[in-house]
Design an enzyme around this catalytic site. Structure first.
Site, mmCIF file in Angstrom:
data_model
loop_
_atom_site.group_PDB
_atom_site.id
_atom_site.type_symbol
_atom_site.label_atom_id
_atom_site.label_comp_id
_atom_site.label_asym_id
_atom_site.label_seq_id
_atom_site.Cartn_x
_atom_site.Cartn_y
_atom_site.Cartn_z
ATOM 1 N N SER A 29 57.630 -57.707 47.756
ATOM 2 C CA SER A 29 57.196 -59.096 47.911
ATOM 3 C C SER A 29 56.626 -59.426 49.278
ATOM 4 O O SER A 29 55.977 -60.459 49.443
ATOM 5 C CB SER A 29 58.360 -60.037 47.602
ATOM 6 O OG SER A 29 59.443 -59.754 48.449
ATOM 7 N N HIS A 65 58.000 -59.984 40.953
ATOM 8 C CA HIS A 65 56.604 -60.341 41.244
ATOM 9 C C HIS A 65 55.609 -59.652 40.310
ATOM 10 O O HIS A 65 54.425 -59.977 40.332
ATOM 11 C CB HIS A 65 56.274 -60.006 42.704
ATOM 12 C CG HIS A 65 56.962 -60.918 43.661
ATOM 13 N ND1 HIS A 65 56.430 -62.123 44.055
ATOM 14 C CD2 HIS A 65 58.173 -60.822 44.265
ATOM 15 C CE1 HIS A 65 57.269 -62.721 44.881
ATOM 16 N NE2 HIS A 65 58.336 -61.951 45.025
ATOM 17 N N LYS A 106 58.219 -66.850 39.250
ATOM 18 C CA LYS A 106 56.920 -66.391 39.773
ATOM 19 C C LYS A 106 55.845 -66.646 38.699
ATOM 20 O O LYS A 106 55.487 -67.784 38.481
ATOM 21 C CB LYS A 106 57.007 -64.930 40.186
ATOM 22 C CG LYS A 106 57.587 -64.704 41.565
ATOM 23 C CD LYS A 106 58.996 -64.841 41.701
ATOM 24 C CE LYS A 106 59.516 -64.604 43.089
ATOM 25 N NZ LYS A 106 60.951 -64.857 43.153
HETATM 26 N N1 PMP Z 1 63.604 -60.548 43.786
HETATM 27 C C1 PMP Z 1 62.491 -60.596 44.536
HETATM 28 C C2 PMP Z 1 61.731 -59.316 44.775
HETATM 29 C C3 PMP Z 1 62.053 -61.795 45.078
HETATM 30 O O1 PMP Z 1 60.944 -61.828 45.826
HETATM 31 C C4 PMP Z 1 62.786 -62.983 44.811
HETATM 32 C C5 PMP Z 1 62.377 -64.338 45.365
HETATM 33 N N2 PMP Z 1 61.155 -64.469 45.917
HETATM 34 C C6 PMP Z 1 63.930 -62.901 44.033
HETATM 35 C C7 PMP Z 1 64.307 -61.670 43.541
HETATM 36 C C8 PMP Z 1 64.756 -64.116 43.745
HETATM 37 O O2 PMP Z 1 64.135 -64.899 42.814
HETATM 38 P P1 PMP Z 1 64.248 -66.492 42.703
HETATM 39 O O3 PMP Z 1 63.368 -67.080 43.762
HETATM 40 O O4 PMP Z 1 63.750 -66.739 41.338
HETATM 41 O O5 PMP Z 1 65.680 -66.859 42.902
#
Ligand code: PMP
Length: 430
Positions: free
Chosen positions: A213, A241, A272
């Site tokens: 990410s 993602h 996402k």
């Molecule tokens: N896994 C990854 C790779 C993320 O980038 C994120 C949040 N950006 C999450 C899990 C957590 O997801 P959420 O924002 O839906 O809580």
């Protein structure tokens, strides 16, 4: 500098050298009182901090309006994870509105006791069918889903083996499980092999992401899976993602690389490309049947609101019927990255719709960040310790909803500000 700063800061220390990594350990005798130096550092960095927690005044679409300096500012939005534009699709909003009328606002209970509705069950089935798995379960947050899944499955004598760029939710899940936590060098099969060899004889879970990410690169799935299989280690993939955005049918990085059958447990988020909120995990019935009772963030936390579940169901259906959204996402991403590179911007290892715009200097990044917002470009600042200090950057997320005009305008703003500033830092206006 890092770890433990238990004293008054000198003038020079207010400069750009300090970071969040310096205030983890406090000097007060009350946990509610943060370190004095942290409070001083925050006050000294108030101007920089105004780039964080920006207020959106409209939908997270390709163009939106934010509050900048107390005034509405129209911006090209390269911050939101709304990869397929589904957060603001009228059909998705209508589905949520209908469910809101029928089921009310909240689920008002844990899924185990009273929070499950027929919509939740339907979404579990749809997710499992979509990914060709036996079962799926839903979490009220992506973060909570990763935390609950990993801590629900691993035990004290187990080993979690994580890529060293893993998201904090994965790392925190491993820490919470009290298992041993080992790392391997990002995307490096030899390093994974060495890590797995070190703990031979233990139950080991290899944890990777589909798309990373911060860097916007794919996991090197083929090579990493070869190594995991040679050690009989199970694999968990975080497709947060990549789900809906990658693969011919949107089934993520595992589909993109043709390795779905080799990965027994797939996790993703609805925050996402689905454009909503929540998380899911999908795999074998016996795994999930166990997890429903041992993932604390599932069993002891309220289920997703039914309106969100209805929106996600609709989003999944649209993503299935409109593969052109994915095509647009990828052609926009390539267009934007190629043009960024052509004007000299370092986008690191990105090969996807997430791309860092590397600045490599904190003070310069914050100055540029304000300049970009003033000119109407909304990108996210990414500071150390989220990335190494020499990779301090902005992160841009391209979506299917950006038009070429949006991307050209964004490129013009970047060319006007960012590129000359990298060559001549003195040209920045603070
Ligand atoms: N896994 C990854 C790779 C993320 O980038 C994120 C949040 N950006 C999450 C899990 C957590 O997801 P959420 O924002 O839906 O809580």
């Amino acid at each position: 500098m890092s770890g433990n700063l238990n004293r008054q800061l000198s003038e020079q220390e207010f400069d750009a050298k300090l970071s969040l990594a310096d205030f983890v350990v406090g000097d007060s005798d009350d946990p509610l009182v943060p370190p004095l130096a942290f409070t001083q550092w925050r006050q000294a960095g108030a101007w920089e901090a105004t780039l964080y927690e920006p207020e959106l005044l409209a939908t997270a679409d390709a163009r939106t309006t934010i509050n900048y300096g107390g005034k509405p500012r129209s911006v090209i939005n390269l911050c939101s994870y709304n990869y397929l534009g589904l957060a603001n699709r009228p059909e998705v909003i209508a589905a949520a509105r209908d469910a809101l009328s029928k089921y009310g606002m909240g689920a008002c209970g844990s899924p185990l006791l009273s929070g499950m509705t027929d919509l939740h069950r339907q979404l579990e089935r749809r997710v499992a069918e979509f990914l060709d798995r036996e079962d799926a379960m839903l979490f009220n947050s992506g973060f909570g889903g990763a935390l609950g899944t990993i801590s629900g499955l691993l035990r004290k004598t187990d080993v979690a083996v994580l890529d060293n760029r893993s998201h904090l939710s994965l790392r925190d899940g491993a820490v919470l499980s009290r298992s041993r936590v080992d790392r391997f060098e990002h995307n490096d099969p030899a390093s994974l092999d060495a890590a797995l060899c070190r703990r031979k004889g233990k139950r080991q879970l290899v944890i990777v992401e589909g798309i990373y990410s911060m860097d916007g690169d794919f996991a090197s799935l083929d090579g990493l899976l070869d190594v995991a299989e040679s050690h009989n280690a199970s694999v968990f993939i975080d497709e947060a993602h990549s789900m809906l955005g990658c693969g011919a049918n949107g089934r993520g990085a595992a589909e993109h690389f043709g390795v779905e059958k080799r990965i027994p447990l797939v996790y993703g988020t609805f925050s996402k490309a689905f454009g909503a909120l929540g998380g899911f995990v999908t795999g074998r019935v016996e795994t999930l049947d166990y997890l429903r009772y041992y993932a604390h963030s599932y069993a002891y936390s309220c289920a997703l609101p039914p309106a969100i579940v209805a929106a996600v169901l609709r989003a999944l259906e649209i993503a299935g019927h409109e593969p052109e959204l994915r095509d647009r996402l990828w052609s926009n991403a390539k267009y934007f990255r190629d043009h960024l590179n052509a004007i000299g911007i370092d986008t690191g290892a990105s090969t996807t719709y997430i791309m860092p715009l590397v600045v490599g200097d904190r003070a310069r990044m914050y100055q540029l960040g304000h300049e970009l917002r003033r000119r109407g470009l909304f990108v996210a600042p990414v500071d150390f310790p989220a990335v190494p200090e020499d990779r301090i950057c902005f992160r841009a997320c391209v979506t299917a909803n950006h038009t070429r005009a949006d991307l050209d305008e964004a490129l013009n703003i970047v060319a006007d500000t960012f590129a000359p500033a990298l060559r001549h830092p003195e040209s920045l206006r603070g």
